[in-house]
Write an enzyme that holds these catalytic residues in place. Structure first.
Site, PDB file in Angstrom:
ATOM      1  N   CYS A   1       0.842  -1.189   0.000  1.00 37.17           N
ATOM      2  CA  CYS A   1       0.000   0.000   0.000  1.00 37.17           C
ATOM      3  C   CYS A   1       0.882   1.245   0.000  1.00 37.17           C
ATOM      4  CB  CYS A   1      -0.908  -0.006   1.237  1.00 37.17           C
ATOM      5  SG  CYS A   1      -1.864   1.512   1.432  1.00 37.17           S
TER       6      CYS A   1
ATOM      7  N   CYS B   1       0.331   3.210   3.589  1.00 39.50           N
ATOM      8  CA  CYS B   1       0.750   2.704   4.896  1.00 39.50           C
ATOM      9  C   CYS B   1       1.718   1.529   4.822  1.00 39.50           C
ATOM     10  CB  CYS B   1      -0.483   2.312   5.721  1.00 39.50           C
ATOM     11  SG  CYS B   1      -1.349   0.841   5.098  1.00 39.50           S
TER      12      CYS B   1
ATOM     13  N   CYS C   1      -6.479  -2.136   0.582  1.00 37.61           N
ATOM     14  CA  CYS C   1      -5.637  -2.239   1.765  1.00 37.61           C
ATOM     15  C   CYS C   1      -6.533  -2.454   2.985  1.00 37.61           C
ATOM     16  CB  CYS C   1      -4.802  -0.979   1.951  1.00 37.61           C
ATOM     17  SG  CYS C   1      -3.773  -1.030   3.445  1.00 37.61           S
TER      18      CYS C   1
ATOM     19  N   CYS D   1      -5.978   0.628   5.688  1.00 41.54           N
ATOM     20  CA  CYS D   1      -6.336   2.036   5.473  1.00 41.54           C
ATOM     21  C   CYS D   1      -7.383   2.097   4.359  1.00 41.54           C
ATOM     22  CB  CYS D   1      -5.109   2.875   5.153  1.00 41.54           C
ATOM     23  SG  CYS D   1      -4.370   2.567   3.532  1.00 41.54           S
TER      24      CYS D   1
ATOM     25  N   ASP E   1      21.108  -6.323 -18.356  1.00 39.33           N
ATOM     26  CA  ASP E   1      20.988  -7.323 -17.299  1.00 39.33           C
ATOM     27  C   ASP E   1      19.963  -8.376 -17.716  1.00 39.33           C
ATOM     28  OD1 ASP E   1      20.671  -8.791 -14.999  1.00 39.33           O
ATOM     29  OD2 ASP E   1      20.083  -7.109 -13.726  1.00 39.33           O
TER      30      ASP E   1
END
Length: 447
Positions: free
Chosen positions: A206, A209, A228, A231, A356
């Site tokens: 999230c 939070c 979430c 929250c 990479d």
């Protein structure tokens, strides 16, 4: 200043004609010449266009092509950059090639690389930004997904009045406030069911939070109906939504968007997202469902996106792969094939591919063992890495043949034991393979 605009435009158009007529190329060079003569030429060339910008990690090219096809059903003048020339000079070249008539509504649908967006919006102000998704990709160039998103936001912020049409199923597109108004599209085709994303998934914290996101529906990776539990962060309301999935095969898909049924002639859940995005753009501009259906229904494969090439007697499907999420969707799609198939894996590590190549270890090559693949060819600059990755995935060592160069790959394909062949290749490997096939007369004019 107008004289400078006119002169730069005339010189750019002349160089473009010369390059295309006598050298069969030069997609970006005319734009470079015009920019040298007039650094502000792009603002002048684009001033009469409704500019739509498509950006994101995966799906830009096909989404752009589908948007163009849909808008062409309704509007006469639709310009795009089909060669993938999405740096500033390539965009200038795109506008130099325009032949639109005055008085008509004109569109420019532009695929723009995430890292290049702010360079382009410095000169032109789009009316609509289309955000497809953000996944980990070419970390040596883009960095983590949050860095990539900030690049995109910086570009969009230079045109604050433009609307952002974003994939609402992607949490990152709802993670920051923007000066731009936002609307969302996404999937809403399943009943709510509490679940988590796979542990090896980016972007599932999230942003408010840092709690792990929960999902009531997941399509793939971190896309879905997220929320979430700690929250108020959750998926935003969807302005355009896919409400039903019909038949999905390795070569086509049927689905319903806002009560209208559509079909696309490419396989894969990821390509349904591309089609949903294009349909949402069509609806945004008032295109009727009938015309959207026609635009989505064309069967002209886009460069490296499930295009079919005949090599010898073999039906070869060429698919671009460049990051773990896209690769996994491709693997899921090809394993839907009702026929036996052989496999070719071409891995390069040039700048345009991402230097990479460790991303191949996050790809689910293990899923290929669900099918009895009789023979695999590996090639490209990093063919040894590719061979080793497939061996670790559980593909029998005796079925893998390492090819020293692309000429060897092309020579070996007609000897493969199945009629159907899938070629999974990184970006520069796709370019190199198509060039070789053109030189050998297998592809005509690079097509």
């Amino acid at each position: 200043m107008k004289i400078r605009h006119y002169f730069a435009t005339a010189v750019g158009k002349t160089s473009q004609w010369l390059l295309q007529t006598f050298f069969k190329g030069g997609s970006s060079y005319p734009g470079k010449i015009a920019l040298t003569l007039d650094p502000n030429i792009l603002d002048y060339l684009a001033k009469d266009y409704e500019v739509i910008v498509v950006t994101g990690t995966n799906g830009k090219t096909l989404t752009t092509a589908l948007i163009v096809k849909i808008l062409q059903q309704e509007f006469d003048d639709v310009l795009t950059n089909p060669t993938g020339a999405n740096m500033v000079q390539g965009i200038v070249s795109t506008f130099l090639s325009a032949h639109g008539k005055k008085g008509r509504k004109k569109f420019a649908v532009l695929e723009i690389d995430e890292a290049s967006l702010s360079k382009v919006t410095r000169y032109i102000k789009p009316k609509l930004f289309v955000f497809t998704n953000i996944f980990r990709d070419q970390m040596d160039r883009y960095g983590e997904i949050y860095t990539t998103y900030q690049m995109i936001l910086d570009g969009a912020a230079q045109a604050p009045e433009a609307t952002i049409l974003a994939n609402g199923d992607s949490p990152i597109f709802n993670s920051k406030d923007t000066p731009n108004p936002r609307i969302y599209y996404g999937f809403n085709h399943q009943a709510d069911h509490e679940q988590f994303a796979h542990p090896n998934t980016d972007g599932v914290l999230c942003p408010h939070c840092q709690h792990i996101l929960h999902y009531k529906m997941i399509t793939y990776a971190n896309l879905g109906k997220y929320y979430c539990p700690n929250c108020d962060f959750k998926r935003p309301e969807l302005a355009y939504q896919l409400t039903q999935l019909g038949e999905m095969t390795n070569v086509s898909s049927v689905f319903t968007v806002d009560e209208e049924s559509y079909k696309i002639e490419v396989g894969g859940l990821y390509n349904i997202y591309n089609a949903l995005t294009a349909a949402a753009v069509g609806q945004h501009y008032g295109v009727s469902p009938e015309k959207i259906r026609l635009g989505l229904g064309y069967d002209e494969k886009v460069f490296g996106r499930q295009e079919v090439i005949t090599i010898g007697s073999k039906k070869c499907t060429l698919v671009l792969v460049k990051n773990p999420v896209g690769l996994n969707q491709v693997i899921d799609t090809i394993t839907l094939s009702p026929n036996d198939f052989s496999l070719v894996c071409l891995l390069n590590a040039n700048y345009a591919d991402g230097i990479d190549v460790s991303w191949i270890w996050d790809g689910s090559y293990e899923h290929l063992t669900k099918r009895a693949i009789p023979q695999v060819l590996t090639g490209g600059d990093r063919r040894e890495d590719m061979t080793f990755r497939l061996q670790v995935a559980g593909i029998a060592e005796e079925t893998i043949h390492e090819c020293a160069n692309l000429d060897d790959v092309i020579a070996q394909i007609p000897q493969l034991p199945t009629e159907e062949v899938y070629i999974l290749a990184t970006y520069t490997a796709v370019l190199q393979l198509r060039q070789k096939l053109t030189e050998k007369g297998i592809l005509k004019g690079g097509n």
